[in-house]
Design a protein around this motif. Structure first.
Motif, PDB file in Angstrom:
ATOM      1  N   PHE A  18       0.854  -1.190   0.000  1.00  0.00           N
ATOM      2  CA  PHE A  18       0.000   0.000   0.000  1.00  0.00           C
ATOM      3  C   PHE A  18       0.886   1.236   0.000  1.00  0.00           C
ATOM      4  N   SER A  19       0.302   2.357  -0.368  1.00  0.00           N
ATOM      5  CA  SER A  19       1.060   3.618  -0.362  1.00  0.00           C
ATOM      6  C   SER A  19       0.104   4.794  -0.275  1.00  0.00           C
ATOM      7  N   THR A  20       0.607   5.890   0.271  1.00  0.00           N
ATOM      8  CA  THR A  20      -0.136   7.153   0.262  1.00  0.00           C
ATOM      9  C   THR A  20       0.632   8.143  -0.614  1.00  0.00           C
ATOM     10  N   LYS A  21       0.002   9.282  -0.904  1.00  0.00           N
ATOM     11  CA  LYS A  21       0.553  10.179  -1.923  1.00  0.00           C
ATOM     12  C   LYS A  21       0.963  11.545  -1.380  1.00  0.00           C
ATOM     13  N   GLY A  22       1.300  11.598  -0.085  1.00  0.00           N
ATOM     14  CA  GLY A  22       1.652  12.904   0.486  1.00  0.00           C
ATOM     15  C   GLY A  22       0.433  13.780   0.657  1.00  0.00           C
ATOM     16  N   ASN A  23      -0.685  13.158   1.008  1.00  0.00           N
ATOM     17  CA  ASN A  23      -1.963  13.868   1.079  1.00  0.00           C
ATOM     18  C   ASN A  23      -2.008  14.872   2.235  1.00  0.00           C
ATOM     19  N   PRO A  24      -2.779  15.957   2.061  1.00  0.00           N
ATOM     20  CA  PRO A  24      -2.904  16.944   3.139  1.00  0.00           C
ATOM     21  C   PRO A  24      -3.907  16.552   4.218  1.00  0.00           C
ATOM     22  N   THR A  25      -4.725  15.523   3.986  1.00  0.00           N
ATOM     23  CA  THR A  25      -5.738  15.137   4.977  1.00  0.00           C
ATOM     24  C   THR A  25      -5.728  13.627   5.231  1.00  0.00           C
ATOM     25  N   THR A  26      -6.204  13.243   6.409  1.00  0.00           N
ATOM     26  CA  THR A  26      -6.325  11.816   6.735  1.00  0.00           C
ATOM     27  C   THR A  26      -7.402  11.157   5.870  1.00  0.00           C
ATOM     28  N   ARG A  27      -8.381  11.925   5.445  1.00  0.00           N
ATOM     29  CA  ARG A  27      -9.441  11.382   4.577  1.00  0.00           C
ATOM     30  C   ARG A  27      -8.843  10.769   3.315  1.00  0.00           C
ATOM     31  N   GLU A  28      -7.947  11.506   2.673  1.00  0.00           N
ATOM     32  CA  GLU A  28      -7.322  11.003   1.439  1.00  0.00           C
ATOM     33  C   GLU A  28      -6.400   9.822   1.733  1.00  0.00           C
ATOM     34  N   ASN A  29      -5.741   9.852   2.896  1.00  0.00           N
ATOM     35  CA  ASN A  29      -4.902   8.707   3.280  1.00  0.00           C
ATOM     36  C   ASN A  29      -5.737   7.440   3.405  1.00  0.00           C
ATOM     37  N   ILE A  30      -6.903   7.546   4.049  1.00  0.00           N
ATOM     38  CA  ILE A  30      -7.784   6.388   4.218  1.00  0.00           C
ATOM     39  C   ILE A  30      -8.217   5.844   2.855  1.00  0.00           C
ATOM     40  N   ILE A  31      -8.525   6.735   1.925  1.00  0.00           N
ATOM     41  CA  ILE A  31      -8.917   6.301   0.575  1.00  0.00           C
ATOM     42  C   ILE A  31      -7.773   5.549  -0.088  1.00  0.00           C
ATOM     43  N   ASN A  32      -6.535   6.070   0.035  1.00  0.00           N
ATOM     44  CA  ASN A  32      -5.364   5.398  -0.555  1.00  0.00           C
ATOM     45  C   ASN A  32      -5.161   3.994  -0.001  1.00  0.00           C
ATOM     46  N   ILE A  33      -5.390   3.829   1.304  1.00  0.00           N
ATOM     47  CA  ILE A  33      -5.066   2.563   1.960  1.00  0.00           C
ATOM     48  C   ILE A  33      -6.231   1.579   1.942  1.00  0.00           C
ATOM     49  N   PHE A  34      -7.432   2.062   2.277  1.00  0.00           N
ATOM     50  CA  PHE A  34      -8.576   1.160   2.429  1.00  0.00           C
ATOM     51  C   PHE A  34      -9.603   1.272   1.304  1.00  0.00           C
ATOM     52  N   GLY A  35      -9.469   2.298   0.466  1.00  0.00           N
ATOM     53  CA  GLY A  35     -10.368   2.428  -0.670  1.00  0.00           C
ATOM     54  C   GLY A  35     -11.496   3.426  -0.448  1.00  0.00           C
ATOM     55  N   ALA A  36     -12.044   3.920  -1.566  1.00  0.00           N
ATOM     56  CA  ALA A  36     -13.111   4.924  -1.526  1.00  0.00           C
ATOM     57  C   ALA A  36     -14.387   4.359  -0.917  1.00  0.00           C
ATOM     58  N   LYS A  37     -14.624   3.052  -1.090  1.00  0.00           N
ATOM     59  CA  LYS A  37     -15.836   2.427  -0.547  1.00  0.00           C
ATOM     60  C   LYS A  37     -15.835   2.502   0.988  1.00  0.00           C
ATOM     61  N   THR A  38     -14.660   2.255   1.599  1.00  0.00           N
ATOM     62  CA  THR A  38     -14.544   2.363   3.056  1.00  0.00           C
ATOM     63  C   THR A  38     -14.815   3.791   3.505  1.00  0.00           C
ATOM     64  N   MET A  39     -14.220   4.751   2.787  1.00  0.00           N
ATOM     65  CA  MET A  39     -14.384   6.154   3.160  1.00  0.00           C
ATOM     66  C   MET A  39     -15.835   6.602   3.058  1.00  0.00           C
ATOM     67  N   ALA A  40     -16.562   6.065   2.090  1.00  0.00           N
ATOM     68  CA  ALA A  40     -17.959   6.466   1.874  1.00  0.00           C
ATOM     69  C   ALA A  40     -18.849   6.105   3.058  1.00  0.00           C
ATOM     70  N   ALA A  41     -18.413   5.123   3.863  1.00  0.00           N
ATOM     71  CA  ALA A  41     -19.210   4.687   5.016  1.00  0.00           C
ATOM     72  C   ALA A  41     -18.814   5.404   6.301  1.00  0.00           C
ATOM     73  N   LEU A  42     -17.900   6.398   6.213  1.00  0.00           N
ATOM     74  CA  LEU A  42     -17.408   7.093   7.411  1.00  0.00           C
ATOM     75  C   LEU A  42     -17.955   8.507   7.508  1.00  0.00           C
ATOM     76  N   VAL A  43     -17.998   9.009   8.738  1.00  0.00           N
ATOM     77  CA  VAL A  43     -18.351  10.409   8.976  1.00  0.00           C
ATOM     78  C   VAL A  43     -17.204  11.052   9.769  1.00  0.00           C
ATOM     79  N   PRO A  44     -17.022  12.381   9.628  1.00  0.00           N
ATOM     80  CA  PRO A  44     -15.927  13.038  10.361  1.00  0.00           C
ATOM     81  C   PRO A  44     -16.151  12.979  11.869  1.00  0.00           C
ATOM     82  N   LEU A  45     -15.042  12.890  12.589  1.00  0.00           N
ATOM     83  CA  LEU A  45     -15.062  12.887  14.052  1.00  0.00           C
ATOM     84  C   LEU A  45     -14.388  14.178  14.506  1.00  0.00           C
ATOM     85  N   ASP A  46     -15.109  15.002  15.259  1.00  0.00           N
ATOM     86  CA  ASP A  46     -14.545  16.283  15.704  1.00  0.00           C
ATOM     87  C   ASP A  46     -15.183  16.649  17.049  1.00  0.00           C
ATOM     88  N   LEU A  47     -14.590  16.163  18.127  1.00  0.00           N
ATOM     89  CA  LEU A  47     -15.117  16.390  19.465  1.00  0.00           C
ATOM     90  C   LEU A  47     -14.220  17.356  20.230  1.00  0.00           C
TER      91      LEU A  47
END
Length: 329
Positions: free
Chosen positions: A205-234
């Motif tokens: 697996f690899s990431t592309k120097g992304n500015p956000t963790t969202r893009e990192n998750i897409i690189n590693i686990f795929g867009a389908k995984t990301m589509a099922a997530l919501v942001p966490l900000d507490l």
């Protein structure tokens, strides 16, 4: 490699750890964290035979200054602390300065390094089991450091056999750990590859120097995984049960904050959007991967009140003042 400092004997006694390298995971953890501390924007982690033959971590960080070659792998010589009090404001991953010394005692270690001023002429360093520098040679190199660890535990037959016997389980732990670093570290190109005993190297697996963790998750686990997530900000406020007098004074003076942020991503709390097992749950303290069982229990219990048949994907980075926790633990 990050900045190296000399520390006194009293400080050494308070931060030293009996065993730094205990398994395959700890080798990878120490080397990757050294690369992050060195300010690398690219880290390449390479394995041969799932790490049984070779673990190699290459970065484009600051490199090691020639003045530090002699001491880089000696015990207690490379801490990132000047005094024990520095531990309260620690922002680096490593700080004890024992990892390379431990690796030399348990494996065959070589380091290729180059600082920006010396490009394209670097140095290849070889070490004795004691950590003493055995040989230095000039090689072509770009800025950064490559650490190669071969034949882990070769001089401890029982431990080596144990590693070989449990390599499948250890390998899964290593990949899970590297997934965590790759997800949480932004603006960092992170690549992990494996070469079997027979066959070609495969990029896992690899990431592309992304500015956000969202893009990192897409690189590693795929867009389908990301589509099922919501942001966490507490945003929370810590209420410590005990505070030392110095900490209370700092708190009164506004030098310490009790504010706590938990940021990241979590599965949408809807049936069918979670996972069958809690196998993708990553917790961090200020970007440092940690096992936080009480946090995990709380997250899972709340999630199951919405989706009782599944477990959530969790990436939760707990961001708080460094004075409010003990990095030793």
């Amino acid at each position: 490699m990050a900045t190296i400092k000399q520390i006194d004997g009293r400080t050494i006694h308070r931060i030293q750890s009996g065993q730094v390298i205990v398994d395959l995971c700890s080798v990878v953890k120490e080397l990757v964290e050294n690369s992050i501390d060195a300010g690398a924007s690219t880290i390449d982690v390479r394995f041969k035979n799932q790490g049984l033959d070779l673990i190699e971590v290459q970065d484009n960080g600051s490199g090691i200054a020639p003045a530090n070659y002699e001491s880089i792998a000696l015990k207690h010589h490379t801490s990132k602390l000047s005094s024990y009090d520095d531990i309260g404001s620690l922002e680096t991953f490593g700080f004890r300065g024992e990892a390379l010394a431990s690796l030399c005692a348990l494996s065959t270690v070589s380091i290729t390094t180059c600082v920006a001023a010396d490009v394209p002429k670097g140095s290849r360093l070889a070490f004795e089991a004691s950590g003493k520098l055995r040989d230095t040679s000039v090689v072509a190199a770009q800025r950064g450091t490559t650490v190669a660890v071969e034949k882990l535990f070769h001089n401890l037959p029982v431990r080596r056999r144990e590693l070989e016997r449990n390599i499948k389980r250890e390998w899964h732990k290593v990949i899970a750990l590297l997934n965590q670093y790759a997800c949480v570290q932004t603006n960092l190109k992170f690549t992990v590859s494996q070469q079997p005993t027979k066959g070609r190297r495969i990029v896992l697996f690899s990431t592309k120097g992304n500015p956000t963790t969202r893009e990192n998750i897409i690189n590693i686990f795929g867009a389908k995984t990301m589509a099922a997530l919501v942001p966490l900000d507490l945003k929370l406020e810590m209420k410590p049960t005990t505070l030392g007098s110095a900490t209370q004074a700092d708190l009164a003076a506004g030098l310490i904050s009790l504010d706590v942020k938990i940021v990241g991503h979590v599965s949408r709390p809807v049936h069918g959007e979670g996972r069958q097992t809690p196998d993708r749950q990553m917790f961090f303290i200020n970007g440092r991967p940690c096992g936080l069982p009480q946090f995990a229990k709380t997250f899972n219990e709340v999630y199951r009140s919405y989706n009782s048949s599944q477990s959530p994907f969790i990436l939760a980075d707990v961001q708080l003042d460094t004075h409010l926790y003990d990095v030793n633990l």
